[in-house]
Design a protein around this motif. Structure first.
Motif, short mmCIF file in Angstrom:
data_model
loop_
_atom_site.label_atom_id
_atom_site.label_comp_id
_atom_site.label_asym_id
_atom_site.label_seq_id
_atom_site.Cartn_x
_atom_site.Cartn_y
_atom_site.Cartn_z
N ALA A 5 3.08 -7.48 7.55
CA ALA A 5 3.49 -6.71 6.39
C ALA A 5 2.36 -6.73 5.38
CB ALA A 5 4.75 -7.30 5.77
N ALA A 6 2.02 -5.57 4.90
CA ALA A 6 1.00 -5.51 3.86
C ALA A 6 1.71 -5.65 2.53
CB ALA A 6 0.26 -4.19 3.94
N GLY A 7 1.71 -6.85 2.01
CA GLY A 7 2.34 -7.06 0.72
C GLY A 7 3.84 -7.29 0.83
N ASP A 8 4.53 -7.03 -0.25
CA ASP A 8 5.95 -7.29 -0.34
C ASP A 8 6.75 -6.35 0.55
OD1 ASP A 8 6.74 -9.41 -1.71
OD2 ASP A 8 7.26 -8.36 -3.57
N LEU A 9 7.92 -6.84 0.92
CA LEU A 9 8.80 -6.00 1.72
C LEU A 9 10.05 -5.62 0.96
CD1 LEU A 9 8.35 -7.50 5.26
CD2 LEU A 9 8.02 -5.14 4.60
N SER A 10 9.95 -5.61 -0.35
CA SER A 10 11.11 -5.11 -1.10
C SER A 10 10.63 -4.48 -2.39
CB SER A 10 12.08 -6.25 -1.40
OG SER A 10 11.44 -7.25 -2.14
N GLU A 11 11.33 -3.45 -2.75
CA GLU A 11 11.06 -2.74 -3.99
C GLU A 11 12.19 -3.13 -4.92
OE1 GLU A 11 8.44 -0.81 -4.65
OE2 GLU A 11 9.25 -0.66 -6.67
N ARG A 12 11.88 -3.81 -6.01
CA ARG A 12 12.97 -4.49 -6.69
C ARG A 12 13.41 -3.83 -8.00
NH1 ARG A 12 10.58 -10.16 -6.07
NH2 ARG A 12 9.05 -9.00 -4.89
N VAL A 62 13.40 3.64 1.33
CA VAL A 62 12.19 2.89 1.67
C VAL A 62 12.14 2.69 3.18
CG1 VAL A 62 11.14 0.63 1.45
CG2 VAL A 62 12.07 1.77 -0.56
N ASN A 63 10.97 2.82 3.74
CA ASN A 63 10.82 2.58 5.17
C ASN A 63 9.75 1.52 5.40
OD1 ASN A 63 10.28 2.71 7.98
ND2 ASN A 63 11.18 4.76 8.01
N ALA A 64 10.11 0.50 6.14
CA ALA A 64 9.19 -0.62 6.35
C ALA A 64 7.94 -0.19 7.11
CB ALA A 64 9.90 -1.74 7.11
N ARG A 65 8.01 0.95 7.79
CA ARG A 65 6.85 1.49 8.48
C ARG A 65 5.64 1.54 7.56
NH1 ARG A 65 8.29 7.31 8.54
NH2 ARG A 65 7.83 7.03 6.36
N ASP A 66 5.93 1.87 6.31
CA ASP A 66 4.84 2.06 5.37
C ASP A 66 4.19 0.77 4.95
OD1 ASP A 66 5.26 4.80 5.42
OD2 ASP A 66 6.91 4.60 4.00
#
Lengths: 470, 406, 447, 479
Positions: free
Chosen positions: B110-117, B125-129
Motif C-alpha cells: 500500500a502506498a501510504g494510508d488505506l483510509s480516507e478519514r 474509494v478503491n484500494a486499487r489506487d
C-alpha cells in the motif's frame, strides 16, 4: 509502658491540644448528639430478645450494665433501683458489630512511601468524620482503622469506638497490628514488592547490629576502656546492652513485629517490646504462600491476620494449613471469567472459608455508600448461601474481636464484657430491621429518633405546593 | 490496456464472461514496457511433483500439472512426465503442489494510508489506487508462496471502500491488479470512532450504516458500490472482531439482505451456531503465535457449523509466512487439515469473488502454483518454487531437477 | 502411586535421538525405564502409544506463563518466582495444551535490571517448593524495551547497564578495602590487648586505674582519646548494597546475565558489554541477532528466540528485523538457539484483557520450532532445544529434559510428530501425574 | 396518560422485533407445573400453597387446588416463594465495547489515547484499594482531557456526534453476549428496559430485553422510548468550549455542546420547535438544529406514538421537564428523579409516572461526581406511594447483591410495605413498559417469567433457586 508507640510522636503537645480543641468545634456541630463522657452508673435494657452470640438466644430478657460493663444478662435479672431502664420490648439486642479492617476514617488511606512502619493511624484519625457517625447508625461499635493496601508496610492501626471528641477518647485499644501488603498496588511490580519486604527485614538486622556495636562501644567509653574487639565481636557483646530507647522510630515497630526481641549475630538479646501482630493483605491466591513464608521467617506468624482478596479462596487448602484468622473481602461473591468460553463462574467465598473451618470476619461491602456498609447485611448474605446463622453472626462480632485480641472485652453479651450493645427493630439479619439504639460502654451513644441527619433523610418532602412548574 | 490483454486471443475469449462480471481490469499503468519484452510465448510447460492439493483441500498423490499460457490445462493423477508431451517439465521430487496462497485481507504494497478519514462513509474509494507495484514487500510475500492478496481499505472507516485483488506477480513478471472489483470493505471496530466525525458510538455506527443502505436502496439503481452492496449484489467484508459484532452482521443481513462477511473475527463461541447458513463466510485472523485459544479455535467453530472460513495473513506487518502460521494454528485448534488448506486458498478466493479464476488447481484456472517441499500446512515445509499465471517467478536453491530456470 | 507404562510409541528422547516403537515406564514421579523392550509390571497402568509420539515436557525458555507482571522495577534482588501465580489455572492449562511443562521466567523489565529469573514447573496447585525448580537462573535485564509511557533514550540503557556493573566492581573494591583495614584494625586491637595484658602497670597505657585525681584523669583521658584516634581508627563499613552483590555474582560467573533485546544494535552493544566484563550472556528476544551470528558464536552466547514485543511507539519496530530463517542462520554459525514464547500477554501497553477477554494465550512452542525448521533449522536440534539442551542451559538437566531413567516423569504424549501440522497434545504427565488429557483421545490399553 | 399510546407502540414494536426470528423451532410444547409454598401473583392476594401451570411458555393457570395435567413436569418446592420475574425499567447493561479489529498486524494496533485515558479513569473509579473519595475516579477538577476521554469511549456509549440523536438505537450498543445478563438473572431480573445514557440532551431509543433464553428470543422491543435528559449531565460530559485552543484536543463534537442548563433546555426546546416547523413545511434554521434523521422520530414523539422519558434529578430540573412537556403537550415518564419528593403535587397533577432509583444516601460513580445528588431522601418511594404516584424502582447499573431486590429491600427498610415494593419491581414497571398482563404478574395468559425464591423475596437471606423465562428454565441453582 515503654516502647508503646505514641500517636503524638510527631506532634508537639501544645499543638496537639490545639488540634483537638479545633476538632471539637466541628464535632459539636455534627448531626449526632454527642454522648456524655461519663456513662450512667447502671443501665438496664429490658424485655429484649437477646442475641448474645455466645450461648443460646434469649426470647425475652434483660441486659444489666454497670459502669460500662455488662453485669448480668438473662431472662430473670434483678434490676437495681437506680438503674436507668430502657424498655426495648420485642426488639433485638445484639453485641456491637466490629469492623475489623478499614481505612475509612483516615484522610488519605496510604502514605506514598513504600515502607512506613513508624506511622500510626492515631495521628490521622478525624473524630468528626461522617464515617464514625455512620458507624453508629449501622450498629458498628468498634472499628479497627489501619492503613489501606497500597503501601508495602503501612503503619500501625488502632481500635476505636465511633464516639468521642479526641482520638484518645475514642481509643479502645492502641495499635497492636501493622499493615503489610503482599500484593503490590496496581501498576507496581510484585517481585519488587517481595524484594522490598525482604530487604526491609534484612536492613532491620543490619540496624540492630550497628546499634549493638554502638552500645558496646559506648559502654566501654563509659567505663573508660579502650575498644578491644573487632566489630563482629563487639556486636555480640553489645547484644544484651541494647535498650528500648536506642531503637529509633523507623525500626521500633518492625522490631516489635518480629517479636520485640533483639537478635544480633545469630543470638538472642533482651526482649525490649511487646510484640506486634500484622494484618497482611493478600490480594491473590498466590500471595498466601508468600505471606505465610514471610511471617514464619520473621516470627510474626502467630500474630498474623490474613486480609484476603476475592481470588484467595482458591488457596483454601493453604489457608487451612496455615490456620490463621482471615478477613474476607467486602465483595463476598468472587466472579471469574473463563478465558475460553467467556462465561462467569461465581464462588461464594464465606461458605468456602467456613467449610474449611477457618476463623473469619466479614467487613462491609466494597462500596462507599451507606447501604453497602451494613455488616448485618453481609452476615445475612452468608446465611443466604448456606453459612449457619450463628456462625454468620459471630463473623461480625466475636470473630473480629478474637482477631484483635479483644475477645475478653468485645464481641458478645456476657457478664464482664464492655457494654457494646445494639438494639435492632427486628431480626438483625432481616434487611428491613433498623438500628434503633446503640450503647457503647454503657453510654447511650445513638438513638434513631434523635439522629438528625437520618431524620432529615427520612423527612417528608419539602415540596412547596404553591410552586408550580410554569 | 491491461495486463490481461497481453495474453493470447483464445485466453481473451475465455475471460470474456469474467470481464463482464468483474468490470474493468487494471489500468494502463500496469503495462510496463520493460516487462513486455520478457513476455513468454504461450507454449505450455509442465510441473511434476509427488502430490498436489486438490479442490477439496486434500493432499492427493501424483501431481502432474500442465500449463498452457496463463492457465492450467490439466492436473492430475498418476501420470508420467512423458505424458506431458513436448513441453519442458519442472520436476520437484517429493514436493507438493498447492494453489497460490491468498491473503484475503492485507495492506501489502500500500502506498501510504488505506483510509480516507474525512467522513466515515467512503464507498467510492478503491484500494486499487493505493497499490504500489514497485513495493519491495511484494517479493517477500511472493517467496513465501503468497500469489494473491486482497488490498483492503483499513478498519478506520465504517465503509472504507472497495477491496482490490492484487497479485504479487503477473504474466509479464510484474505485480498486477487482478481485479479492482472486490468486495466492499466495512468496519465495526473501535478504530472507526473518532472525536471529530460521526459516528462516535456503536449505535451511531449501525445507525449510519442502516441509513446508508436505505438511502442507496431508495435512490435510482446505479453503478455504485454501496448500491450494489445494499441490493445484495456485492458482498461486504466487515471488520467484526467480537461475537457481538458478528451478531450485528447477522442482524443487518436479516434486515436488508446484504451479504456481509465478518472478518478479523476472534470470538466464535456463542455465535458460530447462529451464523450457520446466515453468512457467506467468515474471515478469521490474522493469527500469530501469541493469539489465544479463543481466537485460534474460531475458525474450527465456524467451520463445524458449516460456515466457510478463510484465514487472513495480515501482511505486511506480519511475517511473510503468517498465512501458513494462521492455518497451522487453526489446524491445531481443531480445523480439519483440508479446510485449513482451503482457508488460505480456495475459500479466500471464493469470498473475494474470484473463486472462478484462482484458488484451486483445476483446468481452466489461472496457473498460480506454489511448490512446497511438504504439506503446505506443515510449517517445516519450504517453498521450492512459485508460478503465477503460468510463469515461474521464484525458485529456491535446489529447485527443479530439469526444465529451464529463468 | 501406580506405575504407568506408555508402550509402542515413538520416543523423542530429548537429546536429538529418536526411538521408534519404544516404551517409557515411570512410577513415583520418576522415569524408571526407557527402551525398545521395556517390561511393564502387571500392576502398571498401560497406555498404548501406537502411532503416538512421546517427548519430555517442553521447556519454554523465556516465557511468561502465569507471570503476574507489571512494569519491572529496577531491582536486582527481585525474583521472578515471586511473580508466578500458581493459581492461574487457565494460563497453565493453555501451556499444557501446547505440551509445555516447564517455563523459565526471566524477571523482565522495561529497561535496566529486572531481577533474577526462575525455572518454574507447571504443577497444578503444587507447593511453592515443588513448583520452583530452580530459583536463581540468571540476572535479567532489558534493553530498549521501555519508551512507554515516558520515552527513555535507548542509547542510555546499555551504558546504564555497563555503569551498574562498574559500580558493582567499585563496591567490591570498597568491600575488600574494608575487609583489609578491618583485619589490620583487629590485629592492632589484639596487639594492644596483648600489650595491655603484659604491661599491666605501665603508665600512659590508657588503662583505667582507680584513685587518680580528677583533673589529671580528664587530661589523660583527653590525651588518650587523641592518641587512640591517631593510632586506632575503626574503619568505616561501606553501606551494604545487595543489588550490587547480585551483579557481582554475575561478574563472578555464578549467574548468567540474561538480557532481552530486540534490535541488532542493542545485541551488538550487549556483546561488547559481555566481552568487556567477561560475563556469561544469554540474549532473549534477539530479533535481528542473525545479523551478528558470527560474533555470537565466537563469544558462545546462546540466543533465546521470542517474538518481538508489540512495538512501544509509532514507527518501524524491531519486527522489521524478524525473519523466519534467523534460527537457521544462527545455528549455521554455531550459535546455540532456544525457543521461548516471550511476553505472551505483553507487558507494556495498558492491559487489554477487558477488551479481548482472551488471556489464555498459549506458548505455541512446537509451532515456533516447526517454523524455524521450515526455514532450514534442523528439526531434531529444534526438539532438543525445547527439551534436553534447554534443561542444560538452565542447569536443570539432572531433573528434567530427557526421557531417561532417574529423571522426573514430565512427559507429553502427542498424536503425531510434535512439529507436524495436525499434531495435538493428548496427555501431559508432570511428576508422573496425568495433569491434562485431551477430550476424545484414543482408548487406553488395559485400563 | 400515555398508557394507550404505549400499548399501541408495543404491538408495533413486537411485530418489528425478534432480530433472529426464524421458524419457531424452539417452542417447546411442554407442560410445566411449579408448586410452591406461596405465589405472589401481583393480581390479587398471594396464594399460599399454590401452583403455577405453564404451557408453551405461557402461564395457563395459577391457584391452590389445580389439577395437574397428565405428563406435566412438576417442580415441587414446598417452602419456596414464587414471584413474577423482576423488571428493571431503567437498567444499564454493559455496553458493547468495540474491539480493535486486527490487533497487532496493522499500524493502528495501538489503543488510542482516548481509550487509554478512559481506561485509566475507569480503573481509578473501581480501584478497590482506594477507599477515599478524593482518590476515586475523576475528581471534579479533572483535566478536560480526562473528562472528554471518559466521554469518548467507555463512560458513555451514546452517540456523541449530535446533541439530539433520537434516531439512534440503544440496542445497537447493547452487548447481547454480556455476562451482565446472567448477573441480572441471578438477581431475579428477567426483563430490562435499557435506556440511553444521559450524555445527550435527546438520546437514542431504549430497548426492552429479556435477560435469558435463546438469543433470538431475547428482544421484546427493539426501539422503544426516546430519552431526554434535563440537568447537568449533557453539559458535564462534554468538553467546555471556552478553552484556549492549545489546551485541549483538536476540535471535536465534545466542544460544541451546551455548557449550561439553559443550553440544555434550549437544545431540547429547539428540537421540538424545529419538528413543529418542519411539520408545517417551514424551513428550519439556526444553531443546534437537530439532524434531519431525528425529525421523523421527534414527530412521532409529539404524536405520542413513541413514548418519551426524561431524566431529571433535582427539583428545578423536574419542574423544567414538566414545563417543557406542557409546552409541547408531551407526556413522559420521569427517570431517576432523586428529588421527586419535592415535586409530589406537581407530578401527581401532571400524571407523570416515576421510574425512581437508585436509592442512596451517598451517591457514587458518575452520579456522585455531579452536583445533583446533594439532597437525597431515603423514603422517597414511600412518599411516592403515599402521594398515589405510579412509580417503579430501578437499580440502574447496580447488580448482584446491590441490585434490584436490594433496592426494594432498602425501600422497605425506609417505610414502603413489602407488597408495594414488590409491585414497584414487577407489575408497575410492566405497565410502564406497555407490557401489562404480559410480564410482571403471575396470571393466566402472561408469559411464564417466574422466579422461585428460597424464602420471601425481600428477605435478606433469600435467593433465587430457579428462574424461568418464557417457561424455560434459564437459571437453576446447582444442588
Amino acid at each position: 509502658m515503654h516502647g508503646k508507640p505514641r500517636y503524638s510522636a510527631f506532634v508537639p503537645a501544645w499543638l496537639r491540644g490545639f488540634v483537638v480543641t479545633w476538632l471539637c468545634g466541628f464535632v459539636t456541630a455534627g448531626a449526632v448528639a454527642q454522648p456524655p463522657a461519663v456513662p450512667p452508673e447502671r443501665v438496664a435494657l429490658t424485655g429484649a430478645r437477646i442475641i448474645p452470640v455466645v450461648g443460646a438466644p434469649i426470647a425475652s430478657g434483660t441486659v444489666l450494665v454497670e459502669r460500662g460493663k455488662i453485669a448480668a444478662v438473662g431472662p430473670e435479672v434483678e434490676i437495681p433501683y437506680d438503674a436507668r431502664v430502657f424498655d426495648v420490648s420485642g426488639k433485638f439486642v445484639m453485641p456491637g458489630m466490629i469492623d475489623v479492617h478499614t481505612a475509612r476514617g483516615l484522610d488519605i488511606p496510604n502514605e506514598s512511601r513504600p515502607v512506613t512502619p513508624h506511622l500510626d493511624v492515631a495521628d490521622a484519625l478525624d473524630p468528626s468524620q461522617l464515617f464514625f457517625e455512620d458507624c453508629l447508625r449501622l450498629g458498628i461499635t468498634a472499628v479497627h482503622v489501619i492503613p489501606a493496601n497500597n503501601t508495602v508496610i503501612g503503619g500501625l492501626g488502632r481500635v476505636v469506638r465511633p464516639i468521642g471528641l479526641t482520638v484518645g477518647e475514642m481509643t479502645i485499644a492502641e495499635g497492636e497490628f501493622l499493615k503489610i501488603a503482599i500484593t503490590p498496588r496496581r501498576g507496581f511490580d510484585r517481585m519488587l514488592q517481595m524484594a522490598t519486604l525482604r530487604e526491609t527485614f534484612l536492613e532491620l538486622d543490619d540496624y540492630l547490629a550497628r546499634v549493638a556495636e554502638k552500645r558496646y562501644e559506648d559502654k566501654l567509653k563509659e567505663e573508660d576502656k579502650q575498644i578491644d574487639v573487632g566489630p563482629d565481636e563487639a556486636r555480640k557483646r553489645g547484644r544484651d546492652l541494647v535498650r528500648a530507647e536506642d531503637v529509633d522510630d523507623q525500626h521500633r515497630n518492625l522490631l516489635r513485629l518480629c517479636g520485640g526481641q533483639v537478635r544480633v549475630a545469630g543470638g538472642p538479646g533482651p526482649k525490649l517490646f511487646q510484640p506486634l501482630g500484622a494484618f497482611v493483605y493478600c490480594g491473590n491466591a498466590m500471595d498466601i504462600a508468600l505471606a505465610v513464608r514471610l511471617a514464619k521467617d520473621h516470627a510474626f506468624f502467630d500474630r498474623t491476620v490474613l486480609v484476603l482478596g476475592g481470588e484467595c479462596h482458591k488457596a483454601v487448602a493453604e489457608l487451612k494449613q496455615a490456620a490463621r484468622p482471615v478477613v474476607l473481602p467486602g465483595d463476598l461473591t468472587y466472579r471469574a471469567t473463563d478465558p475460553l468460553t467467556g462465561e462467569v463462574h461465581e464462588t461464594f467465598v464465606p461458605k468456602k472459608i467456613f467449610d474449611a473451618g477457618l476463623l473469619f470476619a466479614l467487613v462491609p461491602g466494597p462500596d462507599d455508600s451507606y447501604a453497602e456498609r451494613m455488616l448485618n447485611y453481609q452476615a445475612a448474605q452468608c446465611v443466604r448461601y448456606g453459612v449457619p446463622r450463628d456462625e454468620a453472626l459471630r463473623a461480625i462480632t466475636l470473630n473480629p474481636a478474637k482477631m484483635l485480641g479483644l475477645d475478653g472485652r468485645l464481641g458478645s453479651i456476657e457478664p464482664g464484657k464492655d457494654a457494646h450493645l445494639v438494639v435492632f427493630s427486628g431480626d438483625p439479619l432481616d434487611f428491613s430491621s433498623v438500628v434503633e439504639q446503640v450503647f457503647i460502654d454503657g453510654i447511650p451513644a445513638y438513638d434513631r429518633a434523635k439522629d438528625v441527619r437520618l431524620q432529615r433523610l427520612l423527612s417528608p418532602g419539602t415540596s412547596d405546593s404553591t410552586a408550580k412548574p410554569e | 490496456m491491461s495486463a490481461g490483454h497481453t495474453s493470447s486471443a483464445s485466453r481473451r475469449g475465455a475471460l470474456a464472461c469474467a470481464v463482464l462480471m468483474l468490470g474493468t481490469f487494471g489500468v494502463a499503468a500496469w503495462d510496463v514496457p520493460a516487462a513486455r519484452g520478457q513476455a513468454r510465448s504461450s507454449a505450455g510447460r509442465a510441473i511434476q511433483a509427488a502430490a498436489y492439493v486438490n479442490e477439496q483441500g486434500q493432499m492427493v498423490a501424483g501431481g502432474l500439472l500442465l500449463i498452457e499460457g496463463e492457465s492450467i490445462a490439466q492436473i492430475g493423477g498418476d501420470r508420467e512426465a512423458s505424458e506431458a508431451g513436448d513441453v519442458p517439465v519442472d520436476v520437484y521430487p517429493g514436493a507438493v503442489l498447492s494453489p497460490g496462497l491468498i491473503d484475503c485481507h492485507s495492506a501489502l504494497a500500500a502506498a501510504g494510508d488505506l483510509s480516507e478519514r474525512e467522513h466515515a462513509l467512503q464507498p467510492h474509494v478503491n484500494a486499487r489506487d493505493a497499490f504500489d507495484r514497485y513495493s519491495h514487500q511484494l517479493r517477500l510475500a511472493l517467496v513465501a508462496g503468497v500469489t494473491t492478496f486482497a488490498l483492503a481499505p483499513d478498519d478506520r472507516n465504517l465503509v472504507g471502500g472497495r477491496i482490490a485483488i492484487c497479485q504479487t506477480a503477473g504474466p509479464d513478471g510484474w505485480p498486477r491488479v487482478l481485479s479492482d472489483a472486490g468486495p466492499l470493505k466495512l468496519s465495526l471496530s473501535v478504530d472507526v470512532y473518532r472525536p471529530e466525525r460521526e459516528p462516535t458510538s456503536r449505535s451511531g455506527a449501525l445507525g449510519m450504516l442502516r441509513e446508508a443502505i436505505e438511502t442507496a436502496r431508495a435512490g435510482v439503481p446505479q453503478d455504485d458500490p454501496l448500491t450494489a452492496f445494499a441490493a445484495g449484489a456485492l458482498p461486504g467484508f466487515i471488520a467484526a472482531p467480537s461475537g457481538a459484532d458478528v451478531l450485528a452482521c447477522l442482524q443487518l443481513g436479516q434486515e436488508y439482505g446484504v451479504r456481509l462477511v465478518p472478518i478479523h473475527t476472534r470470538d466464535a463461541r456463542r455465535v458460530s451456531e447462529l451464523a450457520s447458513g446466515q453468512i457467506a463466510g467468515v474471515v478469521v485472523g490474522p493469527l500469530d503465535f501469541s493469539a489465544g485459544q479463543r481466537a485460534t479455535e474460531a475458525a474450527a467453530l465456524f467451520a463445524r457449523h458449516g460456515t466457510p472460513v478463510a484465514i487472513a495473513g495480515g501482511l505486511p506487518a506480519a511475517p511473510a509466512d503468517s498465512l501458513r502460521i494462521g492455518a497451522a494454528l487453526a489446524a491445531r485448534s481443531g480445523l480439519a487439515p483440508a479446510a485449513a488448506r482451503r482457508a488460505i486458498t480456495a475459500a479466500a478466493a471464493e469470498l473475494l469473488g474470484v473463486g472462478d479464476r484462482i484458488g484451486v488447481l483445476r483446468a481452466g484456472y489461472q496457473a498460480d502454483v506454489v511448490v512446497f517441499s511438504a504439506d503446505p500446512l506443515d510449517l517445516r515445509a519450504r517453498v521450492l518454487a512459485v508460478y503465477v499465471a503460468g510463469r515461474r517467478v521464484f525458485v529456491a536453491d535446489g529447485g527443479p531437477q530439469s526444465g529451464d530456470v529463468p | 502411586m501406580r506405575p504407568v507404562a506408555i508402550l509402542d510409541a515413538t520416543l523423542l528422547i530429548g537429546d536429538g535421538r529418536t526411538m521408534e516403537r519404544g516404551g517409557v515406564l515411570f512410577s513415583d514421579g520418576k522415569i524408571t525405564g526407557v527402551g525398545e523392550n521395556v517390561q511393564a509390571s502387571f500392576l502398571a497402568r498401560k497406555i498404548v502409544g501406537q502411532g503416538r509420539f512421546v517427548t519430555p515436557g517442553l521447556i519454554d525458555v523465556g516465557g511468561s506463563v502465569a507471570l503476574r507482571f507489571q512494569f519491572g522495577g529496577n531491582a536486582a534482588t527481585a525474583n521472578a518466582a515471586d511473580g508466578f501465580d500458581r493459581y492461574a489455572e487457565d494460563e497453565i492449562r493453555a501451556a499444557w495444551r501446547d505440551g509445555v511443562t516447564t517455563v523459565c521466567i526471566p524477571a523482565r523489565t522495561g529497561s535496566g535490571v529486572g531481577g533474577v529469573g526462575a525455572v518454574i514447573r507447571l504443577l497444578p496447585r503444587g507447593q511453592v517448593d515443588e513448583v520452583v525448580l530452580k530459583r536463581e537462573v540468571a540476572l535479567c535485564a532489558g534493553l530498549g524495551l521501555s519508551g512507554w509511557p515516558g520515552p527513555l533514550s535507548r542509547a542510555r540503557q546499555a551504558e546504564d547497564l555497563r555503569r551498574r556493573f562498574h559500580a558493582a566492581r567499585e563496591y567490591r573494591e570498597a568491600q575488600e578495602d574494608y575487609a583489609d583495614s578491618l583485619k589490620e584494625y583487629e590485629e592492632k586491637l589484639a596487639e594492644r590487648a596483648k600489650q595491655a595484658n603484659s604491661g599491666q602497670g605501665k603508665p600512659g597505657a590508657g588503662g583505667v586505674g582507680p584513685g587518680r585525681g580528677t583533673a589529671e584523669q580528664k587530661d589523660e583521658k583527653a590525651a588518650g582519646k587523641n592518641e587512640k584516634k591517631d593510632e586506632l581508627k575503626k574503619p568505616a563499613e561501606p553501606a551494604q548494597d545487595r543489588a550490587a552483590e547480585m551483579l557481582l555474582r554475575v561478574l563472578d560467573g555464578e549467574l548468567r546475565l540474561w538480557v532481552e533485546a530486540h534490535d541488532p544494535a542493542e545485541v551488538a552493544a550487549l556483546l561488547d558489554l559481555a566481552e568487556e566484563l567477561n560475563v556469561a550472556l544469554v540474549i532473549e528476544g534477539a530479533t535481528g541477532a542473525h545479523l551478528l551470528a558470527d560474533r555470537l558464536a565466537g563469544l558462545r552466547v546462546p540466543v533465546v528466540l521470542t517474538a518481538a514485543p508489540t512495538p512501544l511507539a509509532y514507527g518501524p519496530g524491531p519486527e522489521r528485523y524478524a525473519v523466519a530463517g534467523d534460527a537457521a542462520e544462527l545455528r549455521r554459525a554455531g550459535v546455540q538457539v532456544f525457543f521461548g514464547s516471550g511476553r505472551l500477554t505483553g507487558g507494556a501497553p495498558p492491559p487489554a484483557e477487558s477488551v479481548s477477554g482472551d488471556s489464555a494465550a498459549a506458548p505455541r512452542l512446537a509451532l515456533r520450532a516447526a517454523r524455524a525448521a521450515g526455514a532450514g533449522f534442523d528439526a531434531d536440534t529444534a526438539l532438543a532445544a525445547m527439551t534436553g539442551s534447554a534443561a542444560r542451559l538452565l542447569g536443570v538437566e539432572r531433573q528434567i529434559g530427557r526421557l531417561e531413567p532417574g529423571l522426573q516423569a514430565d512427559l507429553v504424549v502427542w498424536s503425531g510428530h510434535p512439529l507436524a501440522p495436525g499434531a495435538c497434545v493428548e496427555r501431559v504427565f508432570i511428576a508422573g501425574r496425568e495433569v491434562y488429557h485431551a477430550e476424545g483421545a484414543w482408548p487406553e490399553g488395559d485400563e | 396518560m400515555t398508557r394507550g399510546r404505549i400499548a399501541r407502540s408495543a404491538i408495533v414494536g413486537l411485530l418489528a422485533a425478534l432480530p433472529f426470528a426464524t421458524a419457531d423451532e424452539h417452542a417447546e410444547s411442554v407442560v410445566l407445573v411449579i408448586q410452591a409454598g406461596r405465589v405472589h401473583t401481583l393480581t390479587g392476594e398471594a396464594i399460599d400453597g399454590g401452583a403455577v401451570i405453564i404451557r408453551d411458555g405461557r402461564i395457563e393457570a395459577v391457584g391452590r387446588d389445580l389439577s395437574i395435567p397428565a405428563g406435566a413436569r412438576v417442580i415441587a418446592r414446598p417452602t419456596a416463594v414464587v414471584t413474577p420475574g423482576l423488571i428493571d425499567a431503567c437498567c444499564t447493561v454493559d455496553p458493547e465495547i468495540p474491539q480493535q479489529a486486527s490487533g497487532w498486524p496493522f499500524e493502528n494496533w495501538r489503543p488510542s489515547f482516548w481509550q487509554w485515558m478512559a481506561r485509566q479513569a475507569a480503573h481509578d473509579a473501581d480501584d478497590p484499594d482506594h477507599v477515599c473519595g478524593s482518590a476515586c475516579g475523576l475528581p471534579h477538577d479533572a483535566g478536560p482531557l480526562a473528562l472528554a476521554a471518559a466521554t469518548m469511549s467507555e463512560l458513555t456509549w451514546g452517540e456523541q456526534s449530535s446533541e439530539v440523536t433520537p434516531h439512534r438505537l440503544v440496542i445497537d450498543s447493547v452487548n447481547l453476549l454480556s455476562n451482565d445478563f446472567r448477573r441480572l438473572l441471578r438477581g431475579g431480573v428477567t426483563t430490562v428496559y435499557v435506556s440511553a445514557d444521559s450524555a445527550n440532551v435527546i438520546g437514542g431509543r431504549g430497548t426492552i430485553l429479556k435477560t435469558g433464553g435463546p438469543l433470538r428470543e431475547r428482544t421484546v422491543r427493539r426501539a422503544d422510548a426516546v430519552k431526554a435528559t434535563i440537568g447537568g449531565d449533557p453539559s458535564r460530559r462534554g468538553l467546555p468550549n471556552f478553552l484556549p485552543p492549545y489546551y485541549g484536543p483538536p476540535p471535536t463534537f465534545l466542544t460544541r455542546r451546551p455548557t449550561t442548563r439553559m443550553g440544555v433546555e434550549w437544545v431540547f426546546r429547539k428540537a421540538f420547535y424545529d419538528t413543529l416547523r418542519a411539520r408545517k413545511g417551514l424551513k428550519i434554521y439556526g444553531a443546534d438544529m437537530p439532524p434531519p434523521q431525528a425529525l421523523p422520530v421527534l414527530q412521532q414523539v409529539l404524536d405520542g406514538d413513541v413514548p418519551l422519558r426524561i431524566q431529571a434529578r433535582m427539583q428545578h430540573d423536574i419542574f423544567t421537564a414538566l414545563r417543557l412537556a406542557a409546552e409541547f403537550n408531551l407526556s413522559f415518564a420521569l427517570e431517576e428523579a432523586t428529588e421527586a419528593y419535592r415535586c409530589l403535587p406537581q407530578l401527581k397533577a401532571a400524571g407523570v409516572p416515576v421510574i425512581f432509583g437508585p436509592l442512596y444516601m451517598d451517591a457514587k460513580g458518575f452520579r456522585g461526581r455531579t452536583d445533583e445528588v446533594r439532597q437525597p431522601r431515603l423514603n422517597t418511594p414511600r412518599q411516592l406511594a403515599d402521594a398515589g404516584i405510579e412509580f417503579a424502582l430501578t437499580a440502574q447499573e447496580l447488580r448482584d447483591e446491590e441490585g434490584l431486590v436490594r433496592q426494594a429491600m432498602f425501600a422497605v427498610q425506609n417505610g414502603l410495605t413489602p407488597e408495594q415494593a414488590l409491585r414497584a419491581i414487577t407489575a408497575t414497571p410492566a405497565g410502564l413498559l406497555g407490557l401489562a398482563d404480559e410480564v410482571g404478574v403471575v396470571s393466566p395468559g402472561a408469559a411464564a417469567d417466574l422466579v422461585v425464591w428460597s424464602a420471601e423475596p425481600l428477605a435478606a437471606t433469600s435467593r433465587p433457586l430457579l428462574v424461568l423465562i418464557n417457561g424455560r428454565v434459564v437459571l437453576e441453582e446447582a444442588n
